[in-house]
Motif scaffolding. Structure first.
Motif, PDB file in Angstrom:
ATOM      1  N   TRP A  57       0.817  -1.169  -0.021  1.00 32.92           N
ATOM      2  CA  TRP A  57       0.088   0.037   0.167  1.00 32.92           C
ATOM      3  C   TRP A  57       0.900   1.300  -0.129  1.00 32.92           C
ATOM      4  O   TRP A  57       1.599   1.546   0.855  1.00 32.92           O
ATOM      5  CB  TRP A  57      -0.985  -0.072   1.368  1.00 32.92           C
ATOM      6  N   LYS A  58       0.758   1.909  -1.121  1.00 34.87           N
ATOM      7  CA  LYS A  58       1.207   3.494  -0.979  1.00 34.87           C
ATOM      8  C   LYS A  58       0.141   4.464  -0.718  1.00 34.87           C
ATOM      9  O   LYS A  58      -0.741   4.570  -1.076  1.00 34.87           O
ATOM     10  CB  LYS A  58       1.657   3.807  -2.466  1.00 34.87           C
ATOM     11  N   ASP A  96      -1.507   8.001   0.689  1.00 35.32           N
ATOM     12  CA  ASP A  96      -1.796   9.199   0.337  1.00 35.32           C
ATOM     13  C   ASP A  96      -2.218   9.930   1.490  1.00 35.32           C
ATOM     14  O   ASP A  96      -3.667   9.634   1.852  1.00 35.32           O
ATOM     15  CB  ASP A  96      -2.471   9.325  -1.074  1.00 35.32           C
ATOM     16  N   SER A 113      -6.191   7.820   1.390  1.00 39.38           N
ATOM     17  CA  SER A 113      -6.333   6.460   0.512  1.00 39.38           C
ATOM     18  C   SER A 113      -4.992   5.818   0.326  1.00 39.38           C
ATOM     19  O   SER A 113      -3.753   6.129   0.707  1.00 39.38           O
ATOM     20  CB  SER A 113      -6.786   7.185  -0.752  1.00 39.38           C
ATOM     21  N   CYS A 114      -4.976   4.507  -0.127  1.00 40.14           N
ATOM     22  CA  CYS A 114      -3.909   3.848  -0.238  1.00 40.14           C
ATOM     23  C   CYS A 114      -3.907   3.284  -1.932  1.00 40.14           C
ATOM     24  O   CYS A 114      -5.132   2.810  -2.147  1.00 40.14           O
ATOM     25  CB  CYS A 114      -3.830   2.714   0.485  1.00 40.14           C
ATOM     26  N   GLU A 115      -2.871   3.345  -2.587  1.00 42.65           N
ATOM     27  CA  GLU A 115      -2.752   2.705  -3.669  1.00 42.65           C
ATOM     28  C   GLU A 115      -2.033   1.271  -3.804  1.00 42.65           C
ATOM     29  O   GLU A 115      -0.834   1.356  -3.061  1.00 42.65           O
ATOM     30  CB  GLU A 115      -2.208   3.595  -4.539  1.00 42.65           C
ATOM     31  N   GLU A 116      -2.873   0.333  -4.204  1.00 40.83           N
ATOM     32  CA  GLU A 116      -1.990  -0.995  -4.179  1.00 40.83           C
ATOM     33  C   GLU A 116      -0.935  -1.013  -5.420  1.00 40.83           C
ATOM     34  O   GLU A 116      -1.380  -0.855  -6.578  1.00 40.83           O
ATOM     35  CB  GLU A 116      -3.246  -2.012  -4.338  1.00 40.83           C
ATOM     36  N   LYS A 117       0.146  -1.751  -4.945  1.00 41.89           N
ATOM     37  CA  LYS A 117       1.167  -1.768  -6.009  1.00 41.89           C
ATOM     38  C   LYS A 117       1.789  -3.057  -6.070  1.00 41.89           C
ATOM     39  O   LYS A 117       1.893  -3.992  -4.632  1.00 41.89           O
ATOM     40  CB  LYS A 117       2.177  -0.795  -5.318  1.00 41.89           C
ATOM     41  N   ASP A 139      -7.975  -7.226 -13.165  1.00 41.33           N
ATOM     42  CA  ASP A 139      -6.824  -6.267 -13.770  1.00 41.33           C
ATOM     43  C   ASP A 139      -6.532  -6.766 -14.981  1.00 41.33           C
ATOM     44  O   ASP A 139      -6.020  -7.844 -15.133  1.00 41.33           O
ATOM     45  CB  ASP A 139      -5.583  -6.198 -12.754  1.00 41.33           C
TER      46      ASP A 139
END
Length: 266
Positions: free
Chosen positions: A159-160, A162, A167-171, A197
């Motif tokens: 999780w990156k 913000d 919020s979190c962006e999944e990487k 995806d």
């Protein structure tokens, strides 16, 4: 014997279950049901009841295992975030408005300090909650994996965070899933993908060129087609050799899942 392997994006799976309003307690039984549905569709696709027996070889279940590490008690971290706060006029204006109401008549410098304090406290609370959620997920993953020899839970997603958007962006998760479909090709004959995806599509196409059959799972709200159901669209199913449709009410009627309590769907 035809070996089936599942490649599962955990975020996609849980999103689909939540969208159907169901919960799963026994994941070995759940994946057994998915396997039987996939095997049936595979047999229809390859044209045959006389095909060799299918066996569920492995479930590769990809989950988030980490998030950006921040020590929010560190002065340098606070200074960095304060700079970003001052640079973001829209975010700052919102907190200034809140602070102005709390400190009516106070100097603007005091209001600005209060605005940053309100923002930082919210960020810190949000971040600490995300860490607790991740810890809970890890305990859940450990419980699932220890309950069966069929499932490999791979905590490779990240999780990156913000802070200002909360919020979190999944990487990394879907990329690893796609890579493993190729790297693990000697372990299966038929791959079944549970993911929404499109990053997986090139790997699916490559494995098909190498002679593997690749299926997709589509989760559908409501009942089977004759009673109407609403599916979750995915580009992956357009590339797959076959699609196993899993219906909400069949999961419930066969006791593979149960209807979620209202609080669980929030």
């Amino acid at each position: 014997m035809v070996r089936f392997a599942f490649f599962v994006d955990g975020s996609n799976l849980f999103g689909s279950l939540k969208g159907m309003g169901v919960e799963v307690d026994d994941y070995q039984a759940f994946y057994g049901y998915l396997f039987r549905s996939a095997e049936q569709q595979w047999r229809q696709a390859v044209g045959g009841s006389q095909s060799p027996v299918g066996v569920l070889q492995r479930i590769y279940w990809y989950q988030v295992g980490s998030l950006d590490a921040w020590n929010l008690d560190d002065a340098q971290a606070q200074a960095y975030l304060k700079e970003r706060f001052d640079e973001n006029r829209q975010i700052k204006a919102g907190y200034m408005a809140q602070a102005g109401k709390l400190l009516s008549g106070k100097p603007q410098a005091d209001v600005a300090l209060k605005a940053w304090s309100l923002c930082f406290d919210e960020m810190k609370g949000w971040y600490e909650n995300k860490k607790r959620i991740l810890d809970g997920m890890k305990r859940f993953h450990h419980g699932v994996q220890s309950s069966t020899d069929l499932i490999d839970v791979l905590e490779i997603g990240h999780w990156k965070v913000d802070f200002f958007g909360h919020s979190c962006e999944e990487k990394g998760l879907d990329t690893r899933l796609a890579v493993d479909m190729i790297a693990l090709e000697d372990n299966y004959d038929v791959a079944v993908v549970v993911s929404g995806d499109a990053d997986s599509i090139p790997s699916i196409d490559l494995m098909k060129r190498r002679g593997k059959h690749v299926g997709a799972v589509e989760f559908v709200r409501g009942y089977p087609p004759e009673q109407k159901g609403r599916g979750f669209s995915s580009k992956i199913k357009l590339s797959a050799d076959f699609v196993a449709r899993v219906y909400e009410m069949e999961l419930v009627s066969k006791k593979v899942a149960k209807k979620a309590e209202p609080a669980s769907q929030v």
